[in-house]
Design an enzyme around this catalytic site. Sequence first.
Site, PDB file in Angstrom:
ATOM      1  N   PRO A  10       0.793  -1.234   0.000  1.00  0.00           N
ATOM      2  CA  PRO A  10       0.000   0.000   0.000  1.00  0.00           C
ATOM      3  C   PRO A  10       0.826   1.285   0.000  1.00  0.00           C
ATOM      4  O   PRO A  10       1.888   1.353   0.618  1.00  0.00           O
ATOM      5  CB  PRO A  10      -0.832  -0.108   1.273  1.00  0.00           C
ATOM      6  N   ASN A  11       0.281   2.255  -0.698  1.00  0.00           N
ATOM      7  CA  ASN A  11       0.815   3.623  -0.780  1.00  0.00           C
ATOM      8  C   ASN A  11       2.091   3.751  -1.618  1.00  0.00           C
ATOM      9  O   ASN A  11       2.553   4.869  -1.850  1.00  0.00           O
ATOM     10  CB  ASN A  11       1.047   4.226   0.620  1.00  0.00           C
ATOM     11  N   ARG A  18       5.222  11.052  -2.384  1.00  0.00           N
ATOM     12  CA  ARG A  18       4.979  10.670  -1.005  1.00  0.00           C
ATOM     13  C   ARG A  18       6.243  10.835  -0.144  1.00  0.00           C
ATOM     14  O   ARG A  18       7.279  10.239  -0.456  1.00  0.00           O
ATOM     15  CB  ARG A  18       4.562   9.198  -0.979  1.00  0.00           C
ATOM     16  N   TYR A  23      11.380   8.505   1.116  1.00  0.00           N
ATOM     17  CA  TYR A  23      11.311   7.624  -0.056  1.00  0.00           C
ATOM     18  C   TYR A  23      11.936   8.197  -1.322  1.00  0.00           C
ATOM     19  O   TYR A  23      11.966   7.511  -2.340  1.00  0.00           O
ATOM     20  CB  TYR A  23       9.843   7.233  -0.309  1.00  0.00           C
ATOM     21  N   ASN A  75       8.023  -5.514  -1.260  1.00  0.00           N
ATOM     22  CA  ASN A  75       7.981  -4.472  -0.235  1.00  0.00           C
ATOM     23  C   ASN A  75       6.553  -4.460   0.283  1.00  0.00           C
ATOM     24  O   ASN A  75       5.667  -3.887  -0.356  1.00  0.00           O
ATOM     25  CB  ASN A  75       8.354  -3.110  -0.816  1.00  0.00           C
ATOM     26  N   ALA A  78       3.226  -0.898   4.643  1.00  0.00           N
ATOM     27  CA  ALA A  78       2.687  -0.885   6.009  1.00  0.00           C
ATOM     28  C   ALA A  78       2.246  -2.281   6.476  1.00  0.00           C
ATOM     29  O   ALA A  78       2.247  -2.560   7.686  1.00  0.00           O
ATOM     30  CB  ALA A  78       1.521   0.097   6.105  1.00  0.00           C
ATOM     31  N   HIS A  81       4.218  -4.596   9.007  1.00  0.00           N
ATOM     32  CA  HIS A  81       4.122  -4.519  10.467  1.00  0.00           C
ATOM     33  C   HIS A  81       2.813  -5.089  11.007  1.00  0.00           C
ATOM     34  O   HIS A  81       2.585  -5.058  12.214  1.00  0.00           O
ATOM     35  CB  HIS A  81       4.287  -3.056  10.898  1.00  0.00           C
ATOM     36  N   ASP A  88       1.482 -15.723   5.971  1.00  0.00           N
ATOM     37  CA  ASP A  88       1.027 -17.100   5.762  1.00  0.00           C
ATOM     38  C   ASP A  88       0.958 -17.432   4.271  1.00  0.00           C
ATOM     39  O   ASP A  88       1.264 -18.563   3.869  1.00  0.00           O
ATOM     40  CB  ASP A  88      -0.345 -17.320   6.418  1.00  0.00           C
ATOM     41  N   GLU A  99      12.814  -9.318   1.128  1.00  0.00           N
ATOM     42  CA  GLU A  99      11.999  -8.208   1.637  1.00  0.00           C
ATOM     43  C   GLU A  99      12.783  -6.909   1.442  1.00  0.00           C
ATOM     44  O   GLU A  99      13.954  -6.833   1.817  1.00  0.00           O
ATOM     45  CB  GLU A  99      11.738  -8.454   3.125  1.00  0.00           C
ATOM     46  N   HIS A 101      12.775  -2.610   1.895  1.00  0.00           N
ATOM     47  CA  HIS A 101      12.206  -1.340   2.365  1.00  0.00           C
ATOM     48  C   HIS A 101      13.088  -0.215   1.858  1.00  0.00           C
ATOM     49  O   HIS A 101      14.315  -0.280   1.985  1.00  0.00           O
ATOM     50  CB  HIS A 101      12.124  -1.292   3.896  1.00  0.00           C
ATOM     51  N   ARG A 108      13.171   4.687  12.313  1.00  0.00           N
ATOM     52  CA  ARG A 108      11.886   5.380  12.336  1.00  0.00           C
ATOM     53  C   ARG A 108      11.086   4.970  13.582  1.00  0.00           C
ATOM     54  O   ARG A 108      11.657   4.480  14.536  1.00  0.00           O
ATOM     55  CB  ARG A 108      11.142   5.102  11.020  1.00  0.00           C
TER      56      ARG A 108
HETATM   57  C1  DQA Z   1       8.303   0.983   3.761  1.00  0.00           C
HETATM   58  C2  DQA Z   1       8.403   1.208   5.273  1.00  0.00           C
HETATM   59  C3  DQA Z   1       7.062   0.958   5.944  1.00  0.00           C
HETATM   60  O1  DQA Z   1       7.174   1.162   7.345  1.00  0.00           O
HETATM   61  C4  DQA Z   1       6.027   1.926   5.386  1.00  0.00           C
HETATM   62  O2  DQA Z   1       4.755   1.657   5.961  1.00  0.00           O
HETATM   63  C5  DQA Z   1       5.972   1.936   3.911  1.00  0.00           C
HETATM   64  C6  DQA Z   1       7.200   1.821   3.139  1.00  0.00           C
HETATM   65  C7  DQA Z   1       9.630   1.360   3.039  1.00  0.00           C
HETATM   66  O3  DQA Z   1       9.748   1.001   1.869  1.00  0.00           O
HETATM   67  O4  DQA Z   1      10.491   2.025   3.614  1.00  0.00           O
HETATM   68  O5  DQA Z   1       4.908   2.142   3.333  1.00  0.00           O
HETATM   69  O6  DQA Z   1       8.063  -0.386   3.518  1.00  0.00           O
END
Ligand code: DQA
Length: 150
Positions: A10-11, A18, A23, A75, A78, A81, A88, A99, A101, A108
């Site tokens: 998401p996002n 953003r 980022y 990635n 959110a 977490h 699963d 993974e 980020h 953070r």
């Molecule tokens: C993220 C870090 C996450 O905590 C956050 O919710 C994101 C982006 C990152 O790429 O740094 O949306 O995964």
Amino acid sequence: MAKILLLHGPNLNLLGTREPQHYGQITLAEINQRAADIAVAAGHELTARQTNAEHELLEIVQSAVADGVAYIVINPAAYTHTSVALRDALIASDIPFVEVHISNIYSREGFRHHSYFSDIAQGVICGLGAKGYEFAVQFALAQLEREAGG
Ligand code: DQA
């Protein structure tokens, strides 16, 4: 030719505008293009998907098995977490993954320090900006080559 899935949570569709302090300025389209170029140059195929919906991430991971995806770079954003369901789904798929980020989640807020994915990932890249995706794809390619006996 192996199939690699680059999956964004998401996002991440908002990259470019953003929170650039976390980022950067790069867009998701640019990240996907760079990742695909690296995979294609090595003779493989990379498909990128992004969704804001948790259930769609689950469906994409479930379909990846039938689609013959050999490696996932994810990635979870959110959902990193929060999502036992996505954890699963990845375990059930049995597809190896890295993974990623973009930001350093450990520098953070405290709630970002826990990931539901890091202990089941082959590796974790965090805090290296958008370059992290390129490193992850390069690692995936090296793993695939190793498995193919190259
Ligand atoms: C993220 C870090 C996450 O905590 C956050 O919710 C994101 C982006 C990152 O790429 O740094 O949306 O995964």
